[in-house]
Design an enzyme around this catalytic site. Structure first.
Site, PDB file in Angstrom:
ATOM      1  N   LYS A   1       0.811  -1.187   0.000  1.00  0.00           N
ATOM      2  CA  LYS A   1       0.000   0.000   0.000  1.00  0.00           C
ATOM      3  C   LYS A   1       0.854   1.251   0.000  1.00  0.00           C
ATOM      4  O   LYS A   1       0.429   2.326  -0.428  1.00  0.00           O
ATOM      5  CB  LYS A   1      -0.920   0.012   1.224  1.00  0.00           C
TER       6      LYS A   1
ATOM      7  N   GLU B   1       8.004   1.460  -6.145  1.00  0.00           N
ATOM      8  CA  GLU B   1       8.066   1.056  -4.741  1.00  0.00           C
ATOM      9  C   GLU B   1       8.349   2.279  -3.883  1.00  0.00           C
ATOM     10  O   GLU B   1       9.124   3.153  -4.275  1.00  0.00           O
ATOM     11  CB  GLU B   1       9.167  -0.008  -4.575  1.00  0.00           C
TER      12      GLU B   1
ATOM     13  N   ASP C   1      14.813  -1.206   1.754  1.00  0.00           N
ATOM     14  CA  ASP C   1      15.790  -1.214   2.833  1.00  0.00           C
ATOM     15  C   ASP C   1      16.832  -2.299   2.615  1.00  0.00           C
ATOM     16  O   ASP C   1      17.866  -2.049   2.011  1.00  0.00           O
ATOM     17  CB  ASP C   1      15.134  -1.294   4.219  1.00  0.00           C
ATOM     18  N   THR C   2      16.607  -3.521   3.053  1.00  0.00           N
ATOM     19  CA  THR C   2      17.603  -4.573   2.828  1.00  0.00           C
ATOM     20  C   THR C   2      17.714  -4.951   1.361  1.00  0.00           C
ATOM     21  O   THR C   2      18.736  -5.470   0.921  1.00  0.00           O
ATOM     22  CB  THR C   2      17.258  -5.837   3.632  1.00  0.00           C
TER      23      THR C   2
ATOM     24  N   LYS D   1      16.894   3.061   1.971  1.00  0.00           N
ATOM     25  CA  LYS D   1      17.386   3.200   3.337  1.00  0.00           C
ATOM     26  C   LYS D   1      18.752   2.525   3.475  1.00  0.00           C
ATOM     27  O   LYS D   1      18.953   1.397   3.010  1.00  0.00           O
ATOM     28  CB  LYS D   1      16.385   2.574   4.311  1.00  0.00           C
TER      29      LYS D   1
ATOM     30  N   VAL E   1      10.465   5.644   9.067  1.00  0.00           N
ATOM     31  CA  VAL E   1       9.732   6.824   8.616  1.00  0.00           C
ATOM     32  C   VAL E   1       8.312   6.449   8.202  1.00  0.00           C
ATOM     33  O   VAL E   1       8.042   5.325   7.778  1.00  0.00           O
ATOM     34  CB  VAL E   1      10.456   7.528   7.445  1.00  0.00           C
TER      35      VAL E   1
END
Length: 224
Positions: free
Chosen positions: A75, A140, A144-145, A172, A194
């Protein structure tokens, strides 16, 4: 926002340094029901919109005159995707080049509270056979990873599209990254949790216009 930026590059986006404290939340309009839940405004809405416009131009330069299927990851990605698509449409209307687009939505779920998990659910992507031979832009909100993006790319590649590009609003900086990065990056940010601009914490905070850092109070208040 020039004082928080170390460099700007099309491949890595606007880099926000680890020591950037953000803006005082009281300087901006935010829903009163989140009073005390936010540490700071990290990226104001206007800055997000300016950067999204630049990404739309980059995509237009690279992919103009190619039919494109935009694959919006829900979402969290719905607001970024909507604004990015609108930016591309605006450029298309005012250019001798154009990008015919169709938009499809899938949903990924891999977070529990503020932690990413190995349990990735892909909803709405069971049959993406219409991607065969198509140019695909995955949109997207945050990477992160890179594990989630890597798994999604593998899934989409199974339907044999002609080309896959990825636009990510946020990347990130986290330990143990698999270095699976978007082709178009809005901002590279420190490893802080965030919310806002459709990014959530247990379905809260999607109604924030700005991207904000969630406070410990907010984490505890909405924890499941």
């Amino acid at each position: 926002m020039a004082d928080v930026v170390s460099k700007t590059a099309l491949d890595c986006g606007i880099v926000i340094e680890d020591d950037w404290p953000g803006y005082n939340i009281d300087l901006f309009s935010s829903p009163t029901h989140y009073s005390g839940d936010l540490e700071c405004v990290y990226i104001p809405h206007g800055v997000i919109m300016d950067r999204t416009e630049r990404l739309a131009r980059n995509i237009m330069d690279d992919l103009g005159d190619h039919d494109l299927v935009v694959l919006c990851v829900l979402k969290g990605g719905y607001q970024f995707s909507a604004d990015l698509v609108e930016g591309i449409k605006t450029l298309s209307r005012n250019s001798n080049r154009s990008i015919p687009m169709r938009v499809h939505f899938i949903r990924l779920k891999s977070y529990l509270n503020d932690q990413s998990t190995e349990d990735l659910q892909i909803i709405g992507a069971e049959d993406l056979s219409f991607l065969n031979g198509k140019n695909v832009l995955i949109v997207e909100a945050i990477v992160d990873t890179g594990n989630t993006l890597k798994m999604l790319l593998k899934h989409v590649e199974g339907f044999r599209p002609k080309m896959i590009k990825v636009a990510g609003l946020l990347v990130k900086r986290v330990p143990h990254s698999v270095a699976c990065l978007p082709d178009y990056v809005g901002f590279e940010i420190p490893n802080r949790f965030v919310v806002g601009y459709a990014l959530d914490y247990n379905e809260y905070f999607r109604d924030l216009d700005h991207i904000c850092v969630l406070s410990e109070t907010g984490k505890m208040k909405y924890k499941i």
